[in-house]
Design an enzyme around this catalytic site. Structure first.
Site, PDB file in Angstrom:
ATOM      1  N   ASP A  20       0.837  -1.201   0.000  1.00 30.30           N
ATOM      2  CA  ASP A  20       0.000   0.000   0.000  1.00 30.30           C
ATOM      3  C   ASP A  20       0.872   1.252   0.000  1.00 30.30           C
ATOM      4  OD1 ASP A  20      -2.270   1.508   0.055  1.00 30.30           O
ATOM      5  OD2 ASP A  20      -2.778   1.102   2.146  1.00 30.30           O
ATOM      6  N   ASN A  68     -10.584  -3.160  -6.189  1.00 30.29           N
ATOM      7  CA  ASN A  68      -9.833  -2.190  -7.004  1.00 30.29           C
ATOM      8  C   ASN A  68     -10.547  -1.835  -8.312  1.00 30.29           C
ATOM      9  OD1 ASN A  68      -6.495  -3.354  -6.040  1.00 30.29           O
ATOM     10  ND2 ASN A  68      -7.722  -1.684  -5.202  1.00 30.29           N
TER      11      ASN A  68
HETATM   12  C1  FPP Z   1      -1.783   0.355  -3.346  1.00 23.59           C
HETATM   13  O1  FPP Z   1      -1.382   1.649  -3.585  1.00 23.59           O
HETATM   14  C2  FPP Z   1      -1.387  -0.559  -4.342  1.00 23.59           C
HETATM   15  C3  FPP Z   1      -2.201  -1.144  -5.251  1.00 23.59           C
HETATM   16  C4  FPP Z   1      -3.633  -0.846  -5.453  1.00 23.59           C
HETATM   17  C5  FPP Z   1      -1.736  -2.151  -6.162  1.00 23.59           C
HETATM   18  C6  FPP Z   1      -0.375  -2.704  -5.910  1.00 23.59           C
HETATM   19  C7  FPP Z   1       0.218  -2.817  -7.230  1.00 23.59           C
HETATM   20  C8  FPP Z   1       1.514  -2.748  -7.515  1.00 23.59           C
HETATM   21  C9  FPP Z   1       2.606  -2.657  -6.532  1.00 23.59           C
HETATM   22  C10 FPP Z   1       1.915  -2.783  -8.920  1.00 23.59           C
HETATM   23  C11 FPP Z   1       1.469  -3.996  -9.678  1.00 23.59           C
HETATM   24  C12 FPP Z   1       2.019  -5.255  -9.123  1.00 23.59           C
HETATM   25  C13 FPP Z   1       2.586  -6.236  -9.838  1.00 23.59           C
HETATM   26  C14 FPP Z   1       2.933  -7.522  -9.167  1.00 23.59           C
HETATM   27  C15 FPP Z   1       2.877  -6.111 -11.275  1.00 23.59           C
HETATM   28  P1  FPP Z   1      -2.492   2.776  -3.552  1.00 23.59           P
HETATM   29  O2  FPP Z   1      -2.698   3.214  -4.954  1.00 23.59           O
HETATM   30  O3  FPP Z   1      -3.722   2.290  -2.870  1.00 23.59           O
HETATM   31  O4  FPP Z   1      -1.781   3.854  -2.698  1.00 23.59           O
HETATM   32  P2  FPP Z   1      -2.473   5.023  -1.870  1.00 23.59           P
HETATM   33  O5  FPP Z   1      -3.305   4.377  -0.803  1.00 23.59           O
HETATM   34  O6  FPP Z   1      -1.300   5.759  -1.324  1.00 23.59           O
HETATM   35  O7  FPP Z   1      -3.285   5.840  -2.825  1.00 23.59           O
END
Ligand code: FPP
Length: 231
Positions: A20, A68
């Site tokens: 996250d 998501n």
């Molecule tokens: C959370 O950050 C992360 C995600 C929704 C997805 C995680 C994805 C990756 C690390 C990239 C794709 C993975 C692979 C294995 C190719 P957020 O966007 O919720 O962060 P925030 O809460 O700070 O907005």
């Protein structure tokens, strides 16, 4: 995957991570969220490449939750494109480094080209000895409901039969669940599997997470005394 971890040497075999903070990492730098996700993939790559000396049997990563889909269409496209690129560029690395890819979640309903790429990657990495499980279109409640429905087909709904039908049935018991970015909740991740897992919530934003952070978490884990409800 049964309820209770079995290893007795204090070493974690299976760690799962809620990655996250990509968006906040980007926002702090006035960059688009897509760049945060790109840096998030780099953090994934660093971790997978650094796995060998950590002695883990399995690392499970929450890459795309069933919730998501509520994000904007362009952010979903960015995440799916990153997935495509990641599989294409890192598959040879997995094969060379003895990594066996596993996918959990309702991933077969993703775009057909991604499903095809994943099927190919699963086949090519089938003999790897260390597991990298990626949760895609994953929701813990849905996983439990699907597993219970399968168990019910045989008229046998027990915790063992449900566990045997979870997407994680062929992964080691979960030892440690880590969430980055300072949020303290499970967000529908590995709800069943977390029953006896240790939890670690760290403030580091995911793009800043390094293999050293995981090594520290593993060494802290090894110091913890786990009782599984006993004394
Ligand atoms: C959370 O950050 C992360 C995600 C929704 C997805 C995680 C994805 C990756 C690390 C990239 C794709 C993975 C692979 C294995 C190719 P957020 O966007 O919720 O962060 P925030 O809460 O700070 O907005």
């Amino acid at each position: 995957m049964g309820d209770q971890p079995t290893q007795s040497d204090g070493r974690a075999r299976h760690v799962a991570i809620i990655m996250d903070g990509n968006g906040r990492w980007a926002k702090k730098r006035s960059l688009p969220r897509a760049i945060g996700h790109q840096r998030g993939v780099e953090a994934v790559r660093r971790l997978v490449r650094g796995l060998e000396p950590m002695g883990l049997d399995c690392l499970t990563l929450y890459a795309f939750s069933s919730e998501n889909w509520k994000r904007s269409e362009s952010e979903i496209d960015d995440l799916m494109n990153l997935m495509r690129k990641f599989i294409k560029s890192d598959l040879p690395d997995f094969v060379a480094n003895d990594v066996q890819l596993k996918i959990i979640g309702d991933w077969r309903s993703l775009a057909p080209d991604i499903v095809g790429m994943l099927e190919n990657a699963l086949e090519q990495t089938a003999n790897g000895s260390k597991k990298l499980a990626v949760a895609l279109n994953y929701g813990g409640q849905n996983e439990i409901a699907r597993a219970a429905a399968k168990a019910a087909e045989h008229g046998d709904i027990t915790s063992d039969s449900i566990a045997a039908n979870l997407d994680t049935h062929d992964l080691p018991p979960l030892d440690l669940l880590i969430r980055t970015s300072g949020e303290v909740r499970l967000s529908n991740f590995l709800l069943w599997q977390a029953a006896y897992a240790e939890m670690l919530f760290v403030d580091t934003l995911w793009p800043d997470f390094k293999p050293e952070h995981l090594e520290q978490a593993l060494s802290d884990f090894a110091q913890r005394e786990r009782r599984y409800g006993g004394r």
